[in-house]
Design a protein around this motif. Structure first.
Motif, PDB file in Angstrom:
ATOM      1  N   ALA A 263      30.668  34.819   3.215  1.00 25.93           N
ATOM      2  CA  ALA A 263      29.321  35.046   2.680  1.00 25.93           C
ATOM      3  C   ALA A 263      28.263  34.538   3.658  1.00 25.93           C
ATOM      4  O   ALA A 263      27.240  35.193   3.878  1.00 25.93           O
ATOM      5  CB  ALA A 263      29.173  34.355   1.326  1.00 25.93           C
ATOM      6  N   ALA A 264      28.511  33.386   4.262  1.00 18.22           N
ATOM      7  CA  ALA A 264      27.558  32.842   5.235  1.00 18.22           C
ATOM      8  C   ALA A 264      27.488  33.731   6.473  1.00 18.22           C
ATOM      9  O   ALA A 264      26.399  33.951   7.024  1.00 18.22           O
ATOM     10  CB  ALA A 264      27.955  31.416   5.617  1.00 18.22           C
ATOM     11  N   MET A 265      28.620  34.264   6.912  1.00 21.91           N
ATOM     12  CA  MET A 265      28.620  35.175   8.061  1.00 21.91           C
ATOM     13  C   MET A 265      27.774  36.406   7.748  1.00 21.91           C
ATOM     14  O   MET A 265      26.960  36.834   8.563  1.00 21.91           O
ATOM     15  CB  MET A 265      30.049  35.590   8.429  1.00 21.91           C
ATOM     16  N   ARG A 266      27.969  36.979   6.569  1.00 20.35           N
ATOM     17  CA  ARG A 266      27.190  38.170   6.198  1.00 20.35           C
ATOM     18  C   ARG A 266      25.709  37.858   6.098  1.00 20.35           C
ATOM     19  O   ARG A 266      24.871  38.680   6.436  1.00 20.35           O
ATOM     20  CB  ARG A 266      27.706  38.746   4.877  1.00 20.35           C
ATOM     21  N   ARG A 267      25.402  36.655   5.660  1.00 18.59           N
ATOM     22  CA  ARG A 267      23.993  36.284   5.460  1.00 18.59           C
ATOM     23  C   ARG A 267      23.282  35.981   6.776  1.00 18.59           C
ATOM     24  O   ARG A 267      22.120  36.345   6.950  1.00 18.59           O
ATOM     25  CB  ARG A 267      23.927  35.070   4.538  1.00 18.59           C
ATOM     26  N   TYR A 268      23.964  35.290   7.702  1.00 22.79           N
ATOM     27  CA  TYR A 268      23.283  34.776   8.883  1.00 22.79           C
ATOM     28  C   TYR A 268      23.663  35.424  10.206  1.00 22.79           C
ATOM     29  O   TYR A 268      22.851  35.435  11.128  1.00 22.79           O
ATOM     30  CB  TYR A 268      23.529  33.264   9.025  1.00 22.79           C
ATOM     31  N   ALA A 269      24.894  35.885  10.368  1.00 20.70           N
ATOM     32  CA  ALA A 269      25.359  36.351  11.683  1.00 20.70           C
ATOM     33  C   ALA A 269      24.882  37.764  11.976  1.00 20.70           C
ATOM     34  O   ALA A 269      24.824  38.617  11.092  1.00 20.70           O
ATOM     35  CB  ALA A 269      26.883  36.299  11.755  1.00 20.70           C
ATOM     36  N   ILE A 270      24.553  38.006  13.247  1.00 20.92           N
ATOM     37  CA  ILE A 270      24.203  39.366  13.661  1.00 20.92           C
ATOM     38  C   ILE A 270      25.140  39.882  14.751  1.00 20.92           C
ATOM     39  O   ILE A 270      25.138  41.063  15.048  1.00 20.92           O
ATOM     40  CB  ILE A 270      22.724  39.476  14.112  1.00 20.92           C
ATOM     41  N   GLY A 271      25.953  38.986  15.311  1.00 18.64           N
ATOM     42  CA  GLY A 271      26.895  39.414  16.332  1.00 18.64           C
ATOM     43  C   GLY A 271      27.987  38.383  16.537  1.00 18.64           C
ATOM     44  O   GLY A 271      27.772  37.189  16.326  1.00 18.64           O
ATOM     45  N   VAL A 272      29.176  38.869  16.937  1.00 19.64           N
ATOM     46  CA  VAL A 272      30.322  37.995  17.191  1.00 19.64           C
ATOM     47  C   VAL A 272      31.041  38.531  18.416  1.00 19.64           C
ATOM     48  O   VAL A 272      31.342  39.725  18.482  1.00 19.64           O
ATOM     49  CB  VAL A 272      31.311  37.990  15.999  1.00 19.64           C
ATOM     50  N   GLU A 273      31.331  37.645  19.378  1.00 18.61           N
ATOM     51  CA  GLU A 273      32.115  38.090  20.527  1.00 18.61           C
ATOM     52  C   GLU A 273      33.013  36.969  21.026  1.00 18.61           C
ATOM     53  O   GLU A 273      32.712  35.787  20.857  1.00 18.61           O
ATOM     54  CB  GLU A 273      31.221  38.615  21.646  1.00 18.61           C
ATOM     55  N   ALA A 274      34.138  37.363  21.601  1.00 23.08           N
ATOM     56  CA  ALA A 274      35.080  36.405  22.168  1.00 23.08           C
ATOM     57  C   ALA A 274      34.632  36.034  23.573  1.00 23.08           C
ATOM     58  O   ALA A 274      34.105  36.862  24.307  1.00 23.08           O
ATOM     59  CB  ALA A 274      36.483  37.004  22.200  1.00 23.08           C
TER      60      ALA A 274
END
Length: 155
Positions: A78-89
């Protein structure tokens, strides 16, 4: 009352009641006739390894370790959906998560409190979080899992 009896009472109370703060827990113990101060309760919480989980009401409450693992992982999602806009390794078992300016700390805190078994820890700036994967977990695998939370919120 000795330490063992007090800690048994604490474990019973967190199973039976939605207690969110050390003060609430100390008050519940005092209502049962236990003479405690908040510093003792704080030490007991650490010794027992109590964690915070999200109750159905949405409120964070104390629980015994291992309790509510699924709830804690859902809270990370839920926090990822609320705050994150991108994820990369990145290299070295590091995952980089980007957020709007000012939101990285809140997301890193949610991730840390969630106790994800593949995450060793986080380091947050203003809009970027470095997440260290535990030994044996690749950055790509962790990135894929965290990025899947973003897709969950997409229509």
């Amino acid at each position: 009352m000795n330490r063992r009896e007090r800690q048994a009472a604490i474990l019973r109370l967190v199973r039976e009641q939605a207690l969110s703060t050390q003060a609430e827990l100390a008050h519940a113990l005092r209502e049962e006739g236990h003479d405690v101060v908040q510093t003792t309760v704080s030490r007991d919480i650490a010794e027992l390894g109590l964690v915070k989980v999200r109750a159905p009401s949405g409120r964070l409450i104390y629980a015994a370790p291992g309790a509510g693992d699924a709830d804690r992982l859902r809270a990370i999602g839920a926090a990822m959906r609320r705050y994150a806009i991108g994820v990369e390794a990145a290299a070295g078992g590091v995952v980089v998560v980007t957020t709007p300016s000012g939101y990285a700390s809140a997301l890193a805190q949610a991730i840390d409190e969630g106790g994800h078994p593949s995450i060793a820890g986080t380091l947050a700036g203003d809009n970027t979080i470095f997440i260290a994967a535990r030994d044996g977990v690749t950055a790509a695998a962790l990135r894929d899992e965290l990025a899947a939370h973003l897709a969950d919120g997409a229509a």
